[in-house]
Every structure is written in C-alpha cells, then in structure tokens.
Design a protein around this motif. Structure first.
Motif, PDB file in Angstrom:
ATOM      1  N   MET A   1       0.840  -0.999  -0.192  1.00 14.81           N
ATOM      2  CA  MET A   1      -0.348  -0.024   0.245  1.00 14.81           C
ATOM      3  C   MET A   1       0.725   1.292  -0.003  1.00 14.81           C
ATOM      4  O   MET A   1       1.478   1.466   0.627  1.00 14.81           O
ATOM      5  CB  MET A   1      -0.854   0.085   1.226  1.00 14.81           C
ATOM      6  CG  MET A   1      -1.445   1.488   1.931  1.00 14.81           C
ATOM      7  SD  MET A   1      -3.155   1.448   2.568  1.00 14.81           S
ATOM      8  CE  MET A   1      -3.709  -0.585   2.674  1.00 14.81           C
ATOM      9  N   ALA A   2       0.637   1.875  -1.178  1.00 16.50           N
ATOM     10  CA  ALA A   2       1.699   3.598  -0.869  1.00 16.50           C
ATOM     11  C   ALA A   2       1.408   4.447   0.058  1.00 16.50           C
ATOM     12  O   ALA A   2      -0.003   4.289   0.696  1.00 16.50           O
ATOM     13  CB  ALA A   2       1.238   4.137  -2.336  1.00 16.50           C
ATOM     14  N   SER A   3       2.312   5.231   0.869  1.00 12.07           N
ATOM     15  CA  SER A   3       1.715   5.909   1.451  1.00 12.07           C
ATOM     16  C   SER A   3       2.010   7.414   1.428  1.00 12.07           C
ATOM     17  O   SER A   3       2.093   7.499  -0.493  1.00 12.07           O
ATOM     18  CB  SER A   3       3.198   5.842   3.160  1.00 12.07           C
ATOM     19  OG  SER A   3       4.292   6.088   2.537  1.00 12.07           O
ATOM     20  N   ILE A   4       1.651   9.047   2.237  1.00  9.32           N
ATOM     21  CA  ILE A   4       1.916   9.594   1.733  1.00  9.32           C
ATOM     22  C   ILE A   4       3.209  10.074   0.833  1.00  9.32           C
ATOM     23  O   ILE A   4       3.823  10.676   0.565  1.00  9.32           O
ATOM     24  CB  ILE A   4       1.806  10.771   2.346  1.00  9.32           C
ATOM     25  CG1 ILE A   4       0.927  12.583   2.069  1.00  9.32           C
ATOM     26  CG2 ILE A   4       2.319  11.117   3.852  1.00  9.32           C
ATOM     27  CD1 ILE A   4       0.866  13.197   3.164  1.00  9.32           C
ATOM     28  N   LYS A   5       4.263   9.773   2.152  1.00 10.63           N
ATOM     29  CA  LYS A   5       5.742   9.369   0.943  1.00 10.63           C
ATOM     30  C   LYS A   5       5.985   9.330   0.119  1.00 10.63           C
ATOM     31  O   LYS A   5       6.714   9.684  -0.793  1.00 10.63           O
ATOM     32  CB  LYS A   5       6.636   9.085   1.832  1.00 10.63           C
ATOM     33  CG  LYS A   5       8.024   9.336   2.692  1.00 10.63           C
ATOM     34  CD  LYS A   5       9.123   8.223   3.752  1.00 10.63           C
ATOM     35  CE  LYS A   5      10.469   8.520   3.887  1.00 10.63           C
ATOM     36  NZ  LYS A   5      11.358   8.135   4.628  1.00 10.63           N
ATOM     37  N   ASP A   6       5.681   8.433  -0.441  1.00 10.98           N
ATOM     38  CA  ASP A   6       5.777   7.873  -1.631  1.00 10.98           C
ATOM     39  C   ASP A   6       5.144   8.050  -3.148  1.00 10.98           C
ATOM     40  O   ASP A   6       5.687   8.847  -3.562  1.00 10.98           O
ATOM     41  CB  ASP A   6       4.800   5.841  -1.575  1.00 10.98           C
ATOM     42  CG  ASP A   6       5.374   4.827  -1.484  1.00 10.98           C
ATOM     43  OD1 ASP A   6       7.317   5.283  -0.554  1.00 10.98           O
ATOM     44  OD2 ASP A   6       4.945   4.517  -0.580  1.00 10.98           O
ATOM     45  N   VAL A   7       4.058   9.352  -2.525  1.00  9.87           N
ATOM     46  CA  VAL A   7       3.643  10.280  -3.083  1.00  9.87           C
ATOM     47  C   VAL A   7       4.191  11.459  -3.291  1.00  9.87           C
ATOM     48  O   VAL A   7       4.869  11.689  -4.662  1.00  9.87           O
ATOM     49  CB  VAL A   7       2.238  10.496  -2.541  1.00  9.87           C
ATOM     50  CG1 VAL A   7       1.559  12.005  -3.421  1.00  9.87           C
ATOM     51  CG2 VAL A   7       0.934   9.053  -2.929  1.00  9.87           C
ATOM     52  N   ALA A   8       4.538  11.420  -2.465  1.00 10.27           N
ATOM     53  CA  ALA A   8       6.220  12.719  -2.126  1.00 10.27           C
ATOM     54  C   ALA A   8       7.218  13.037  -3.119  1.00 10.27           C
ATOM     55  O   ALA A   8       7.111  13.459  -3.183  1.00 10.27           O
ATOM     56  CB  ALA A   8       6.668  13.264  -1.051  1.00 10.27           C
ATOM     57  N   LYS A   9       7.921  11.334  -2.827  1.00 11.05           N
ATOM     58  CA  LYS A   9       9.091  11.086  -3.745  1.00 11.05           C
ATOM     59  C   LYS A   9       8.170  11.295  -5.000  1.00 11.05           C
ATOM     60  O   LYS A   9       9.446  11.772  -5.770  1.00 11.05           O
ATOM     61  CB  LYS A   9       9.232   9.611  -3.273  1.00 11.05           C
ATOM     62  CG  LYS A   9      10.273   9.460  -4.066  1.00 11.05           C
ATOM     63  CD  LYS A   9      10.791   7.568  -3.397  1.00 11.05           C
ATOM     64  CE  LYS A   9      12.220   7.333  -3.585  1.00 11.05           C
ATOM     65  NZ  LYS A   9      12.735   6.247  -3.536  1.00 11.05           N
ATOM     66  N   VAL A  10       7.830  10.455  -5.559  1.00  7.22           N
ATOM     67  CA  VAL A  10       7.560  10.638  -7.004  1.00  7.22           C
ATOM     68  C   VAL A  10       6.521  11.920  -7.599  1.00  7.22           C
ATOM     69  O   VAL A  10       7.773  11.921  -8.862  1.00  7.22           O
ATOM     70  CB  VAL A  10       5.833   9.545  -7.692  1.00  7.22           C
ATOM     71  CG1 VAL A  10       5.149   9.349  -9.022  1.00  7.22           C
ATOM     72  CG2 VAL A  10       5.869   7.631  -7.195  1.00  7.22           C
ATOM     73  N   ALA A  11       6.468  12.489  -7.047  1.00  9.97           N
ATOM     74  CA  ALA A  11       5.752  14.263  -7.807  1.00  9.97           C
ATOM     75  C   ALA A  11       6.816  15.187  -7.419  1.00  9.97           C
ATOM     76  O   ALA A  11       6.796  16.145  -7.506  1.00  9.97           O
ATOM     77  CB  ALA A  11       4.631  14.666  -6.367  1.00  9.97           C
ATOM     78  N   LYS A  12       7.977  14.454  -6.248  1.00  2.10           N
ATOM     79  CA  LYS A  12       9.420  15.239  -6.254  1.00  2.10           C
ATOM     80  C   LYS A  12       8.737  16.500  -5.275  1.00  2.10           C
ATOM     81  O   LYS A  12       9.699  17.774  -5.787  1.00  2.10           O
ATOM     82  CB  LYS A  12       9.824  15.451  -7.397  1.00  2.10           C
ATOM     83  CG  LYS A  12      10.614  14.522  -8.420  1.00  2.10           C
ATOM     84  CD  LYS A  12      11.218  14.848  -9.488  1.00  2.10           C
ATOM     85  CE  LYS A  12      11.732  13.946 -10.501  1.00  2.10           C
ATOM     86  NZ  LYS A  12      12.673  13.621 -11.928  1.00  2.10           N
ATOM     87  N   VAL A  13       7.635  16.283  -4.105  1.00  2.45           N
ATOM     88  CA  VAL A  13       7.814  17.390  -3.730  1.00  2.45           C
ATOM     89  C   VAL A  13       7.856  16.696  -1.989  1.00  2.45           C
ATOM     90  O   VAL A  13       8.174  15.894  -1.582  1.00  2.45           O
ATOM     91  CB  VAL A  13       6.086  17.841  -3.127  1.00  2.45           C
ATOM     92  CG1 VAL A  13       6.408  18.805  -5.106  1.00  2.45           C
ATOM     93  CG2 VAL A  13       5.100  16.494  -3.148  1.00  2.45           C
ATOM     94  N   SER A  14       7.588  17.377  -1.090  1.00  2.24           N
ATOM     95  CA  SER A  14       7.980  16.641   0.117  1.00  2.24           C
ATOM     96  C   SER A  14       6.377  16.875   1.031  1.00  2.24           C
ATOM     97  O   SER A  14       5.973  16.528   0.361  1.00  2.24           O
ATOM     98  CB  SER A  14       8.043  18.847   1.505  1.00  2.24           C
ATOM     99  OG  SER A  14       7.186  19.490   1.446  1.00  2.24           O
TER     100      SER A  14
END
Length: 333
Positions: A1-14
């Motif tokens: 399950m993806a986490s908010i941290k994974d989203v941040a990494k892919v989007a290249k934001v905090s």
C-alpha cells in the motif's frame, strides 16, 4: 500500500506539500497540485477521508513502542519510561497506547503500521534496528517521532538517551583502582547503541590505565538469565577474572546465581557491578553496585519534545537530549 511519503517521492515534493494538497490547508500552485494528483493516480494512493476529518481535531493519542521480552527484566526499565510519559500526557489531556516489538524488527514495523492507521498524534519509540533503513518507508511524515534509549545509525531527529558511557567508565576505573586487572564484561547482543557504548567505555578504561584488553574476557549473547550464568561460569573458570561488569539487569541476575551456587564470596573472590537499580539489588548480601539510568526522566523529556512538535506544528532538525546515568558504588566492589 502506497504512503504519503511514496507520493511525495514520485511527485518530487515534500510530504507536507502532499498533505496540503490533500487537505487544502495551504495554497499550493496548480502545477504542483497536478504533479501530486498524477503521483496519487500512478500509485493508486487513496487518502483516508476519516483520517482527514479527524486529523484537524487531533486524536489526542500518543503511541509508544518499546522492545520488551518476557525473559528480560529490562521490562521494568521501559515501564518506568512509560510512567514518565504517561504522567505528562495525562496532564495535557492525551492518552497513551503501548506497543511491544519484543525486540523483533518485523513486529516493530507491524506496530508502526498499526499506529499509522489509528490516527496517533505522535510516536515515541525505542528502536530495535541499528540503522534507519527499515523505518524510512513506514514513518509517513504525518506525525512527529521521538526516539528514546537507542540511536540508530543515520538518525538525526529528536532523541532522548541516557549517557551510560561515562558511568561505565567510572565503574570500570574504580575496579582497576581496587587492583582488578582481569575484568569480565558480559553484554547482550551488540549492534544496539547502548550496548556498544558500554563496551566502548570498558575498552577505554583499559586504554587509560595502560592495560591490555583480553577479548576472551568479553562475552556477548542473548540477553537472558541463562546467558549471564553461563558467561560468569566461563569467565571465572577459564579466564580467572577477579571482577565482572554486567551490562544489563537480567544477565546480572544470572551471573550472581552462578557466584552464589559456587560459594564465591562477593567481593572477596569476585567483585561485580550490574546495570539499572532495582530493589532486589539493594537487599542482596552484599548489596550490588550498579549503573542507575534516569528512565522516568527519559520518558518525561521524550514526551515534552513530542508535545512541542504536536502543538507548534513546526518541523525541526532534531533535539538530542543526553541525560546522565549514575554509578552507585555499594559493597560488591
């Protein structure tokens, strides 16, 4: 399950930016929003809407994870830390939920995942792993974390630990002043910062007194009663040591059992110093010299820092608090 941290990494934001996009808590440029939404779609990330609604009001729950084992009297140590934490959280209207990793990294990760789903406002943890790698993908950035008792390699965040180095150095040095040159050192598994620190102090005492270190006098194994007994037996019978320093409480009990069963007088035949100051150590004959750790105070300091992070909502590079331990010399040396 993806986490908010994974989203941040892919989007290249905090992670904070992702949170602001999801919750609408701060202005975010449309271009950045698009990156976040695309990353969420790519990862099939679905925000917890219940969590979103509750997050604004806070759960008023603090999580605590400690590594207790049924074979180890360090349970008293961690329960004292928990008492220090609970004293403060109750005053501030928070509740404390305790998780036990049983000194197992996989169990610890499961505990973290469980807390992630329970909307805690902050987490205090005495880590099992010796480095930060296992934790990076599981701390989701939605709540502050304070580490206690142990410092994994690579961790630069909030931390509260006891200084057992100087008190151990003082204890070993006293044994040497009393004429002991062959001092056994019994410890649980190395690789944990606290155990490593105590062994470093032991070696430093030998260096400062211009004495050679006999590695056969250093015994490492499972932190349990039987290991303490076995290692004391090996040190006395094979290495002919005249003093023993035991780096944790349950192994101290095992070492004492061996000395008592074999009618070895303390300190005339073998001097001994243990770790942590429990009541039973004061009523033995003779009373046992110990390193006393400020466990209750560690809990108070950890929750003080955590509540500051929760209430102020500010990111911080890391406050690292080092509380002094105390060498208490009794009649076992």
């Amino acid at each position: 399950m993806a986490s908010i941290k994974d989203v941040a990494k892919v989007a290249k934001v905090s992670t904070a930016t992702v949170s602001h996009v999801i919750n609408g808590t701060r202005y975010v440029a449309n271009e950045t929003k698009d990156k976040v939404f695309l990353a969420m779609k790519e990862l099939d990330y679905k925000p917890n809407l219940v969590a979103k609604s509750l997050r604004s009001r806070k759960s008023m729950i603090i999580g605590l994870i400690v590594p207790m084992q049924y074979t180890d009297t360090s349970n008293f140590f961690f329960m004292s830390i928990a008492n220090g934490i609970e004293t403060i959280v109750k005053q501030q209207g928070y509740n404390l939920i305790l998780g036990n990793s049983h000194e197992n990294i996989q169990t610890e990760i499961e505990q973290i995942k469980l807390f992630n789903s329970q909307l805690i406002d902050g987490l205090i943890i005495a880590p099992t792993a010796d480095n930060m790698e296992p934790y990076l993908e599981h701390f989701n950035g939605e709540y502050p974390v304070v580490f206690i008792d142990r410092k994994p390699v690579g961790y630069n965040g909030d931390l509260v630990i006891a200084d057992s180095y100087n008190s151990t150095l003082e204890a070993i040095t006293l044994l040497m002043k009393k004429g002991h040159k062959k001092i056994g050192f019994i410890t649980g598994k190395l690789g944990i910062s606290t155990s490593d620190e105590r062994l470093t102090a032991y070696k430093k005492a030998y260096e400062q007194n211009d004495l050679p270190i006999d590695t056969l006098c250093i015994k490492e194994g499972e932190s349990c009663f039987d290991s303490g007994y076995k290692f004391a037996e090996e040190l006395v019978e094979n290495q002919k040591i005249t003093a023993i320093f035991v780096a944790n409480n349950v192994m101290t009990m095992g070492a004492l059992r061996y000395l008592n069963e074999n009618h070895l007088k303390v300190p005339d035949d073998v001097a001994i110093i243990g770790f942590d100051d429990y009541d039973w150590m004061k009523i033995t004959s003779p009373p046992i010299s110990v390193i006393k750790q400020p466990s209750f105070e560690m809990g108070e300091e950890a929750v003080r820092i955590l509540l500051e992070r929760i209430e102020n909502g500010k990111e911080y590079e890391g406050e690292q608090v080092l509380l002094p331990s105390e060498f208490i010399s009794r009649k076992s040396v």
